[in-house]
Design an enzyme around this catalytic site. Structure first.
Site: not given
Lengths: 245, 245
Positions: A52, A110
């Site tokens: 994003d 992540y």
């Protein structure tokens, strides 16, 4: 024709995310533009996943097909000449022409970073989420432990996605503390839309005492986005690594 | 009248250093301007030291005198409202009216960070110096060991300063390695102009094999800037901490 895989790092601060958009600067858009200019072919990269707006990457992955005779490992050097400084190709290599980075088994890692202090630290602000309230890291670790393994993560997926299959496996989920920086490191076979940021937002609320560590079990059972915590802001998130089988 | 000490953190990327200048944005200039506006007095801060353009700080220190009746610990909150986001006051406290941050015994700690990889990493670029050549950390540590203690550091001082007294004490000088990031952490009773950046540039050349670790002994004896290595670039440097007696 050969298929080239790129490992891409970027500072996402000034970009509207990975995915190409008509009137915004995106990582995919810039890679297509610069690769097409470099190779005098129309290139469309296929990304392994989309980040994003504002999310960073140390090891994003994409592939593209080319007729170019540039040696595979040289694409990184050639492309870095023309890319903006906040996007770097860390490696380029030839892969099997059938290799598709979204249709294969892989482990993705992540990191979500939190700066935990009374005031924000300017040198940390681009890459961390500043939390000034008290955080109990042991509670966060306990909450995290219930998410490890294969689960239906429907409660940890933003509602405006239509994904049917919400079962994923988390291999590990560690909450690391180093001075005033807390890093949530999570490795899994795949992540739903906003999943890592919702996990981070939920663990932060557990650390603040707003939720109990055990409540994570009910969240998983609820299969309802409303049951979990808020989506933590993008700048704390960094896509670290892909490991393909 | 009371004397207030501020602990200041900043991302130095967009500033022309600490010291006030007529036509440039500097940390000192902004602090004077914002404190004067906040307190309706003409405020001139006295910094404990000056950082160069592009150098960062997690714990810079300055003092100022004021008639204000704001509680000392509240200055940080009040000032952070109006400061740009890349400058933050981490603490404010009242100190003795005679306390002068440049005329007292103190320990200062700086970090110089190196990103050691084939390609630069965008998320590290603002705060590290990218070195792509091979670096032998053990050689760097050996070279560093000769600098610890009380020495005449004239060879590690930029030539355009007129400092008479070039003897300083380094309490420790560590070369830390964490993945691809190498941090030179140095603590001393004071540092000459560009001293930490020259030490970093010299240790990097030792790590690259361009100089021998033992050559540091000759550099100290030479008292000549030409005998040591280059001044490493500013963005790797961060002023970490002051500890007053």
């Amino acid at each position: 024709m050969k298929r080239i895989m790129l490992t891409v790092a970027y500072d996402g601060t000034d970009y509207s995310g990975w995915q190409i958009q008509p009137h915004a600067e995106t990582i995919e858009g810039i890679l297509n533009r610069e690769l097409s200019a470099l190779l005098h072919e129309e290139i469309h990269v296929i990304g392994a996943s989309r980040t994003d707006a504002g999310v960073h990457a140390e090891g994003a992955v994409c592939v593209f097909d080319t007729e170019s005779r540039i040696p595979p490992e040289k694409f990184s050097y050639a492309l870095n000449q023309s890319l903006p400084q906040d996007i770097r190709i860390r490696a380029s290599e030839e892969v099997d022409p059938d290799f598709h980075p979204r249709r294969c088994e892989c482990r993705k890692t992540y990191a979500y970073r939190i700066w935990h202090d009374k005031f924000p630290l300017p040198t940390k602000e681009r890459y961390t989420y500043w939390v000034y309230t008290k955080l109990d890291v042991e509670r966060m670790r306990k909450g995290a432990s219930y998410l490890v393994g294969q689960h239906d993560f429907a409660s940890f997926c933003s509602t405006h996605t239509q994904t049917e299959h919400t079962v994923r496996t988390i291999y590990y989920l560690s909450v690391l503390e180093e001075g005033r920086e807390i890093t949530i490191l999570v490795c899994g076979d795949g992540f739903l839309y906003n999943m890592v940021r919702i996990i981070a937002g939920t663990l932060i609320e557990i650390g603040q005492g707003k939720r109990e560590p055990e409540s994570v079990k009910d969240m998983l059972l609820a299969r309802d986005r409303a049951s979990s915590g808020p989506t933590a802001p993008p700048q704390g998130l960094c896509l670290m690594e892909y490991e393909f089988e």
